[in-house]
Design an enzyme around this catalytic site. Structure first.
Site, mmCIF file in Angstrom:
data_model
loop_
_atom_site.group_PDB
_atom_site.id
_atom_site.type_symbol
_atom_site.label_atom_id
_atom_site.label_comp_id
_atom_site.label_asym_id
_atom_site.label_seq_id
_atom_site.Cartn_x
_atom_site.Cartn_y
_atom_site.Cartn_z
ATOM 1 N N LYS A 234 0.931 -1.102 0.097
ATOM 2 C CA LYS A 234 0.032 0.068 0.037
ATOM 3 C C LYS A 234 0.890 1.228 -0.021
ATOM 4 C CE LYS A 234 -4.193 1.997 2.278
ATOM 5 N NZ LYS A 234 -5.090 1.425 3.451
ATOM 6 N N ARG B 88 -25.315 -1.977 7.535
ATOM 7 C CA ARG B 88 -24.992 -3.317 7.386
ATOM 8 C C ARG B 88 -25.399 -4.383 8.613
ATOM 9 N NH1 ARG B 88 -19.720 -4.432 4.284
ATOM 10 N NH2 ARG B 88 -20.294 -3.497 2.171
ATOM 11 N N GLU C 156 -19.233 -4.930 10.506
ATOM 12 C CA GLU C 156 -20.242 -4.197 11.308
ATOM 13 C C GLU C 156 -21.195 -5.029 11.922
ATOM 14 O OE1 GLU C 156 -18.385 -1.726 8.259
ATOM 15 O OE2 GLU C 156 -19.630 -3.631 8.063
#
Length: 661
Positions: A313, A429, A401
């Site tokens: 990343k 969610r 979540e």
């Protein structure tokens, strides 16, 4: 303006860009690429330079127009290789999550508009079919790529009435933590049991999925993507199947045996192989030439496949490589030195998230039962403040979540006091978990919804528009929203007191209004609002920080404000019925103001209560309309939807005029 268009128009004829003429010359190859068909005209040997120029372009653009930097830098080679090998847009690429896809946007006809990214009426913050035919699906939230891509693969399979020839290829690119989401595993489970030729690319930039590669393992990996090997394997499969020796069950058994042999030689097992998904990797996700070779060789293979790629990343920009979390979305910076340009906030109010972080730590020092939970957002919600001092009492559960809520419920059931902090849009969610696992048992879970209301440049996938309306019908919940930092601290204190049950506290992104935000922690009576100013003509009822905008509007109306009363309701559930009874008896003109969906929120609750109790005032509801609100700055969006200072002032003046007329 709302999302109703198919493609984003180019709003300006003159492009303002950071690049000078000399710098533009450095983009030798990128300047030749408007669409992927142009990319495919290049030789494989030229692709490393394309990746280099793509990274330089992203770094320079995002240094002045901030966005998600590190993730897009990490997938430059994957992006280029996919558009080079696959016939996009006819072939489908589904990104997960969308903040990896800036390079994708630049290579698919949007480079000249990229300086409008995340700006009002400009390019959308995440890929969307509403913007470009190259964007296969909505991808603002994580972990949906495998399910969506599988649906597309099935829709275009030989069994489908929509089947086309040649068969459309579908690729899901999942990474940046998205594989930790439960939906990804639900999709994998279905992929393993449904006939499909889906390719899943796992962009592994910091995950625990890993395998040793060397010697025999290296040989097996090369063999797996060898064209001759796979052609012989496919022909042998056809021969056995034609003679009745290879039905589906036997085929799966052979695949399992093959995977078992590979696992024994590699000294590791792999979840994908266990699900009968052919696994390739791990490979270097930054070796563009090898990626092209691999993709070409597995492109036409039958059956579901997973290509595991290791990436870094922030690749290509040293500060982002060293501190990927900081450079995920770093704001403005100097592209030459890597120095971030940080706004001086001295003397300004703190962010609501930081008030949450400091307050939960303060409460946890006093209450040993308090624990903190976050689904992959410890720094975003400032739970990291508590993590530093009490790591054993804080839990980052990853992009999950629903699990975060049920995990919190389990801890609450056995005596702990969880504060579960989720961004409002992501809490959608966990709706069933809130109902089934928390509310029914009336468990003492404090659900803190950060980024409630309009969030700005991240747009419709991230606006916290629906929490009030969605949660209001659920029994046993207390739902509150603080007008300022003092109120937030006091509500957090109240929520952890005994016998409060499930307690929802919503607050917005960004800074509050008080510089002296620390205050004594005192209990707030549940279901009790506040009268901020009295009047006898028009009543304004607000909930949450939008009440501060109401106060600004009232202060600019002039002497007529003596006729306007303002109530901070504080609680959506239970409503303050004493205030509502007073307002119903005293006022014929009521204005409700909320930073949430107008349908089902505070305004609807007030309408219902007045009707149920025999009051019939004229009620004007201000809030978010029945449209998905686009991206832009928060002040711009408030003006568009009519909850900015001037719009509220205009509505108050209009109601006063009706009263006087």
């Amino acid at each position: 303006m709302y999302y109703s268009r198919l493609f984003v128009p180019l709003r300006t004829k003159v492009r303002i860009t950071l690049f000078t003429a000399v710098e533009e010359k450095k983009l030798n190859l990128l300047n030749k690429i408007k669409y992927p068909k142009d990319l495919r005209m290049l030789s494989v040997d030229e692709l490393p330079q394309v990746c280099k120029e793509l990274r330089e372009y992203i770094v320079n653009e995002l240094s002045v127009n901030p966005g998600h930097l590190a993730s897009s830098l990490g997938v430059a080679e994957i992006t280029v290789a996919l558009h080079y090998v696959y016939n996009t847009p006819d072939d489908r690429i589904v990104w997960d999550v969308g903040h990896q896809a800036y390079g994708h946007k630049i290579l698919t006809g949007r480079r000249e508009q990229f300086n409008t990214n995340r700006k009002l009426h400009g390019l959308m913050p995440f890929p969307s079919p509403l913007e470009s035919e190259y964007d296969s699906f909505t991808c603002g939230h994580a972990s949906n790529s495998i399910s969506a891509a599988l649906g597309m693969a099935v829709a275009n399979s030989p069994r489908s009435p929509l089947h086309s020839s040649p068969e459309r290829k579908v690729v899901a690119v999942i990474g940046d933590g998205a594989m930790s989401g439960g939906l990804a595993f639900e999709g994998l489970n279905n992929v393993s049991s449904s006939p499909n030729d889906l390719l899943i690319i796992l962009n592994d930039n910091d995950m625990s999925i890993d395998r040793a590669v060397g010697g025999m393992e290296k040989y097996l990996l090369q063999l797996d993507t060898n064209e001759t090997y796979n052609d012989l394997r496919f022909k042998a499969s056809q021969w056995l199947h034609a003679r009745g020796f290879l039905n589906d069950n036997r085929k799966k058994g052979i695949i399992r045996l093959n995977n078992a042999i590979k696992s024994a030689l590699a000294h590791q097992q792999n979840i994908f192989e266990g699900m009968n998904i052919r696994y390739f990797g791990p490979y270097d996700g930054h070796d563009i030439k090898d990626l092209v070779r691999i993709l070409r060789q597995i492109k036409d293979m039958k059956g579901p496949k997973l290509l595991h790629l290791h990436t870094t990343k922030g690749k290509g920009f040293e500060p982002a490589e060293k501190h990927a979390e900081i450079w995920h979305a770093p704001g403005k910076f100097d592209p030459e030195t890597g120095e971030r340009i940080i706004k001086d906030t001295t003397g300004l109010p703190p962010k609501y998230q930081d008030v949450f972080g400091e307050t939960i730590l303060e409460l946890a020092r006093q209450n040993p039962r308090i624990v903190g939970v976050t689904p992959a957002m410890p720094s975003g919600c400032s739970l990291n403040i508590m993590m530093k001092e009490m790591p054993e009492r804080t839990f980052d559960v990853g992009i999950a979540e629903g699990h975060a809520v049920t995990f919190s419920a389990g801890m609450a059931k056995d005596g702990l006091q969880p504060f579960c902090n989720i961004y409002s849009a992501f809490s959608q969610r966990a709706y069933d978990n809130i109902i089934h696992d928390v509310a029914i048992l009336k468990l003492p879970v404090v659900l803190c919804l950060d980024r409630a209301g309009l969030v700005g440049k991240d747009g419709p996938t991230h606006h916290g528009a629906f929490d009030l309306a969605a949660l209001r019908p659920i029994p046993n919940l207390t739902i509150a929203s603080p007008m300022n930092e003092h109120e937030l601290r006091r509500l957090m204190f109240t929520a952890q007191l005994p016998d409060k049950g499930p307690f929802v506290i919503r607050y917005p992104r960004g800074s509050g209004v008080l510089t002296d935000w620390r205050c004594p922690l005192e209990e707030v009576p549940v279901g009790k609002g506040r009268k901020l100013r009295d009047g006898n003509g028009v009543a304004v009822l607000s909930i949450g920080p939008i009440g501060n905008i109401v106060e600004e509007a009232l202060n600019s109306v002039g002497c007529r404000t003596e006729s306007v009363a303002h109530y901070d309701m504080r609680f959506l559930k239970p409503l303050d019925e004493e205030i509502l009874d007073e307002v119903g008896r005293k006022f014929q003109h009521i204005i409700t103001v909320e930073d949430g969906a107008r349908i089902g929120g505070l305004g609807s609750a007030v309408l219902e209560w007045m009707n149920d109790h025999g009051y019939h005032p004229e009620i004007k509801r201000l809030g978010l309309p029945d449209h998905f609100v686009e991206h832009g700055t928060i002040p711009e969006l408030r003006q568009i939807v009519g909850i900015d200072k001037e719009s509220i002032k205009q509505q108050i003046s209009s109601s006063l005029s009706l009263l006087e007329g």
